[in-house]
Scaffold this motif. Structure first.
Motif, PDB file in Angstrom:
ATOM      1  N   PRO A 179       0.830  -1.205   0.000  1.00 31.25           N
ATOM      2  CA  PRO A 179       0.000   0.000   0.000  1.00 31.25           C
ATOM      3  C   PRO A 179       0.867   1.258   0.000  1.00 31.25           C
ATOM      4  CG  PRO A 179      -0.869  -1.599   1.556  1.00 31.25           C
ATOM      5  CD  PRO A 179       0.459  -2.128   1.090  1.00 31.25           C
ATOM      6  N   TYR A 180       0.444   2.222  -0.752  1.00 31.06           N
ATOM      7  CA  TYR A 180       1.151   3.501  -0.910  1.00 31.06           C
ATOM      8  C   TYR A 180       2.539   3.304  -1.540  1.00 31.06           C
ATOM      9  CZ  TYR A 180      -2.328   4.632   2.656  1.00 31.06           C
ATOM     10  OH  TYR A 180      -3.498   4.757   3.374  1.00 31.06           O
ATOM     11  N   LEU A 181       2.826   2.101  -2.060  1.00 31.37           N
ATOM     12  CA  LEU A 181       4.154   1.755  -2.594  1.00 31.37           C
ATOM     13  C   LEU A 181       5.239   1.975  -1.536  1.00 31.37           C
ATOM     14  CD1 LEU A 181       3.867   3.221  -6.219  1.00 31.37           C
ATOM     15  CD2 LEU A 181       3.105   1.006  -5.344  1.00 31.37           C
ATOM     16  N   ASP A 182       4.852   1.895  -0.301  1.00 29.85           N
ATOM     17  CA  ASP A 182       5.756   2.102   0.827  1.00 29.85           C
ATOM     18  C   ASP A 182       6.290   0.747   1.284  1.00 29.85           C
ATOM     19  OD1 ASP A 182       7.027   2.750   3.193  1.00 29.85           O
ATOM     20  OD2 ASP A 182       5.166   3.097   4.312  1.00 29.85           O
ATOM     21  N   GLU A 183       7.585   0.482   1.030  1.00 26.98           N
ATOM     22  CA  GLU A 183       8.180  -0.804   1.367  1.00 26.98           C
ATOM     23  C   GLU A 183       8.899  -0.787   2.715  1.00 26.98           C
ATOM     24  OE1 GLU A 183      10.351  -2.525  -1.874  1.00 26.98           O
ATOM     25  OE2 GLU A 183       8.832  -1.943  -3.352  1.00 26.98           O
ATOM     26  N   GLY A 184       8.803   0.316   3.452  1.00 26.23           N
ATOM     27  CA  GLY A 184       9.374   0.368   4.779  1.00 26.23           C
ATOM     28  C   GLY A 184      10.301   1.533   5.042  1.00 26.23           C
ATOM     29  N   ARG A 185      10.961   2.017   3.985  1.00 24.44           N
ATOM     30  CA  ARG A 185      11.829   3.210   4.011  1.00 24.44           C
ATOM     31  C   ARG A 185      13.124   3.017   4.793  1.00 24.44           C
ATOM     32  NH1 ARG A 185       7.570   8.353   4.213  1.00 24.44           N
ATOM     33  NH2 ARG A 185       6.280   7.580   2.488  1.00 24.44           N
ATOM     34  N   ALA A 186      13.138   2.291   5.878  1.00 26.32           N
ATOM     35  CA  ALA A 186      14.373   2.001   6.614  1.00 26.32           C
ATOM     36  C   ALA A 186      14.903   0.642   6.161  1.00 26.32           C
ATOM     37  CB  ALA A 186      14.116   1.990   8.115  1.00 26.32           C
ATOM     38  N   ALA A 187      16.227   0.539   5.974  1.00 26.24           N
ATOM     39  CA  ALA A 187      16.821  -0.650   5.384  1.00 26.24           C
ATOM     40  C   ALA A 187      16.462  -1.915   6.151  1.00 26.24           C
ATOM     41  CB  ALA A 187      18.337  -0.482   5.288  1.00 26.24           C
ATOM     42  N   ASP A 188      16.502  -1.853   7.477  1.00 26.79           N
ATOM     43  CA  ASP A 188      16.223  -3.043   8.279  1.00 26.79           C
ATOM     44  C   ASP A 188      14.779  -3.496   8.083  1.00 26.79           C
ATOM     45  OD1 ASP A 188      16.926  -4.972  10.423  1.00 26.79           O
ATOM     46  OD2 ASP A 188      15.354  -3.883  11.504  1.00 26.79           O
ATOM     47  N   LYS A 189      13.838  -2.563   8.113  1.00 26.05           N
ATOM     48  CA  LYS A 189      12.433  -2.925   7.945  1.00 26.05           C
ATOM     49  C   LYS A 189      12.155  -3.419   6.533  1.00 26.05           C
ATOM     50  CE  LYS A 189       8.913  -1.039  10.086  1.00 26.05           C
ATOM     51  NZ  LYS A 189       7.861  -0.105  10.562  1.00 26.05           N
ATOM     52  N   VAL A 190      12.733  -2.761   5.532  1.00 24.66           N
ATOM     53  CA  VAL A 190      12.576  -3.202   4.147  1.00 24.66           C
ATOM     54  C   VAL A 190      12.998  -4.655   4.010  1.00 24.66           C
ATOM     55  CG1 VAL A 190      13.431  -2.920   1.799  1.00 24.66           C
ATOM     56  CG2 VAL A 190      12.759  -0.914   3.116  1.00 24.66           C
ATOM     57  N   GLY A 191      14.174  -4.979   4.577  1.00 26.98           N
ATOM     58  CA  GLY A 191      14.701  -6.334   4.456  1.00 26.98           C
ATOM     59  C   GLY A 191      13.835  -7.360   5.154  1.00 26.98           C
ATOM     60  N   LYS A 192      13.353  -7.051   6.352  1.00 25.45           N
ATOM     61  CA  LYS A 192      12.573  -8.019   7.106  1.00 25.45           C
ATOM     62  C   LYS A 192      11.203  -8.270   6.473  1.00 25.45           C
ATOM     63  CE  LYS A 192      14.855  -7.421  11.553  1.00 25.45           C
ATOM     64  NZ  LYS A 192      14.736  -6.999  12.965  1.00 25.45           N
ATOM     65  N   ILE A 193      10.576  -7.214   5.944  1.00 27.68           N
ATOM     66  CA  ILE A 193       9.292  -7.430   5.266  1.00 27.68           C
ATOM     67  C   ILE A 193       9.502  -8.250   3.998  1.00 27.68           C
ATOM     68  CG2 ILE A 193       7.365  -6.318   4.073  1.00 27.68           C
ATOM     69  CD1 ILE A 193       7.596  -4.014   6.030  1.00 27.68           C
ATOM     70  N   ALA A 194      10.573  -7.964   3.262  1.00 25.98           N
ATOM     71  CA  ALA A 194      10.875  -8.736   2.055  1.00 25.98           C
ATOM     72  C   ALA A 194      11.115 -10.198   2.397  1.00 25.98           C
ATOM     73  CB  ALA A 194      12.079  -8.136   1.341  1.00 25.98           C
TER      74      ALA A 194
END
Length: 591
Positions: free
Chosen positions: A148-163
């Motif tokens: 949603p909102y094309l928001d993948e987390g913005r912070a590297a750690d969160k981006v990686g964990k969601i991926a």
């Protein structure tokens, strides 16, 4: 290879492959020239289904119209990214199943549409799991997830964990490459309807298609500059009223501009490499360009700028103040809206006007076939909305819109036969599939041109009892318990051995207008009026001498307020005060 060796030896440390991505992209761009004249391809995807009712369509109507629009232009499958909180609406899940049954791909967009950067990881992934359960069992499911909102987390750690969470669930990123604020255009449409504005739907559709094409070409340019080629693009849309109104126009617009519409399967089977995820708000192409070192301020598009969209819409003249209802009729016959509705070199015949005088439906001849066109009235004049029905293979004419504006009757030409049919309104400018009236109204003969008496009886013309060529008469179909049970001819005097057709019953039921070529007329055909005497009988018909000429007058219609008479003469639509009818009433002449 020289560049790679140098990168690894920098400061004596081994560089991680992810750190090479920006460098490798630049290297690829300098080594591989753009592919000349490559076919540009794009897939259609719709977010946030099933959405709530709009002011143009209910949710159920929207699904029907959108499915039909995509089918009508053979767009192939699109993807619908589902936000399952919409299942809480009545019929929400059934609408998604209808999309799936129509062949469209169904994918995950979370349960309640959160921002990844503002939500705890466990909560975010739980919303994805909830949606996976809700979507299970639906056909045409795909393992795609769109943030949603094309928001993948913005912070590297969160981006990686969601991926990592997506990968563990067997899901892949349902990214977009062409971002735009179609939702803002839809918002402005809803606000305009709420405030009573008049909407030029033709201009609105043109603006919508132009904005989408601009966005696609803009991001394709960035892709070619960054990647060295034009990828299979993914267009972000939303399941809103704008999409349902103009999906067919959008597909035709892309094709006319040289784009091929492809399935989302094609796009995601040839995925673009993933950027680092820290700049994803405009989609994957912008993310990759940012990784390659392109500054963010050089990737601005007016299609994602609310103020610029508002300015462009204002300049396009899409919204205006509503007109002031029905205008005063002219006292002598005048061509109606010359240049807008009555056009030089074009044959117009038969109109029907909505009760508030804002919407007009008119039959247009195109050589050997006819169509019914929809016009809308604004303070600046009449604007064309779109063709309602009629093609070279299946002509349509003689429109009649019901007083509530929700059903349009017309004449359907199939081969040599003509039948009375109707369309039900699905939205402002969208209609259902045609329904042909059954017997005893339609027969193997020709039936055409209809009006309604005040009790709901259908008055129409037919040659079912013809005594010779050109012998058409007027008939009444009795309305009872929601159906037309019997048909009878109107009395002699109205019907003759000549041509009687084009009936119109006055809004108050007190008189009947019709066209005839009986003896004693002024030209090839004239308009007559008969006044009601009782439930079955009419006065002797009188010619409308004020409007009859040596040309051909036909297709009478009177506005719902009873004040304006419209008719066709010499291939144009005319209007005049309906007081000329009253002047012929027997008690106005000492009879």
């Amino acid at each position: 290879m020289v560049g790679v060796a140098h990168a690894r030896s920098c400061r004596g440390k081994r560089i991680a492959m992810k750190d090479l991505i920006p460098f490798l992209l630049v290297l690829i761009c300098t080594c591989l020239p753009p592919i000349a004249n490559a076919q540009k391809r794009i897939a259609l995807t719709f977010d946030d289904a099933p959405r709530e009712d709009g002011q143009v369509f209910s949710g159920d109507q929207r699904a029907t119209v959108l499915i039909q629009a995509l089918q009508s232009v053979e767009a192939g499958p699109a993807a619908f990214f589902i936000t399952t909180r919409g299942f809480e609406q009545a019929g929400g899940k059934d609408r998604v199943r209808r999309y799936a049954d129509a062949g469209h791909r169904i994918a995950n967009h979370t349960h309640n549409h959160p921002w990844a950067s503002r939500t705890e990881i466990d909560e975010y992934l739980a919303g994805i799991d909830h949606t996976e359960v809700e979507l299970s069992g639906l056909p045409n499911r795909r393992p795609w997830f769109r943030y949603p909102y094309l928001d993948e987390g913005r912070a590297a750690d969160k981006v990686g964990k969601i991926a990592e969470g997506l990968k563990a669930r067997g899901l892949t990123n349902g990214y977009v490459t062409v971002d735009n604020y179609d939702w803002h255009v839809d918002l402005r449409l809803q606000q305009a309807l709420s405030s009573g504005k008049t909407i030029d739907y033709r201009q609105l559709g043109r603006f919508y298609v132009r904005m989408m094409l601009y966005a696609a070409e803009y991001y394709d340019g960035i892709a070619v500059q960054t990647l060295g080629y034009s990828p299979v693009h993914v267009l972000l849309l939303h399941e809103n009223d704008m999409a349902a109104l103009y999906a067919d126009d959008l597909v035709n617009g892309f094709r006319a501009a040289g784009w091929e519409i492809v399935s989302p399967d094609v796009a995601y089977d040839q995925p673009l490499p993933a950027p680092n995820g820290l700049k994803t708000g405009q989609g994957r192409v912008v993310g990759l360009a940012a990784d390659a070192g392109r500054p963010g301020h050089t990737m601005w598009s007016w299609a994602i700028d609310e103020a610029m969209i508002d300015l462009q819409m204002e300049r396009s003249g899409i919204f205006s103040d509503a007109s002031d209802g029905c205008s005063a009729p002219p006292q002598s016959p005048e061509i109606l809206a010359e240049g807008d509705i009555s056009q030089q070199g074009r044959h117009e015949f038969g109109i029907s006007l909505s009760e508030d005088c804002q919407d007009l439906f008119v039959g247009i001849e195109h050589g050997d076939w006819q169509s019914i066109e929809h016009y809308h009235r604004t303070k600046a004049g009449w604007v064309h909305i779109r063709r309602v029905v009629g093609t070279a293979d299946l002509s349509a004419n003689d429109p009649y819109i019901t007083p509530d504006g929700q059903r349009l009757y017309y004449i359907r030409h199939e081969g040599e036969n003509t039948q009375i049919a109707y369309l039900d309104r699905m939205g402002v400018s969208s209609w259902s599939k045609p329904v042909v009236l059954p017997e005893p109204v339609n027969t193997a003969a020709k039936e055409f041109y209809i009006s309604f008496d005040t009790n709901g009886d259908l008055i129409f013309a037919s040659d079912r009892d013809a005594k010779g060529p050109g012998d058409y008469n007027l008939y009444r179909a009795r309305h009872d318990a929601g159906a037309y049970m019997s048909v009878e001819a109107l009395p002699k005097g109205i019907n003759t051995l000549w041509y009687e057709a084009d009936p119109f019953v006055a809004p108050d039921g007190s008189y009947l207008l019709f066209a005839s070529n009986r003896r004693g007329g002024e030209g090839r055909g004239d308009i007559y009026v008969a006044f009601r005497l009782d439930n079955k009988n009419w006065s002797t018909p009188r010619p409308m001498t004020v409007i009859n000429t040596s040309a051909h007058e036909l297709c009478p219609f009177v506005s719902a307020d009873g004040k304006t008479l419209y008719y066709t003469s010499d291939q144009d639509i005319y209007s005049v005060s309906a007081s000329i009818v009253e002047a012929l009433r027997p008690d106005h002449n000492g009879e």
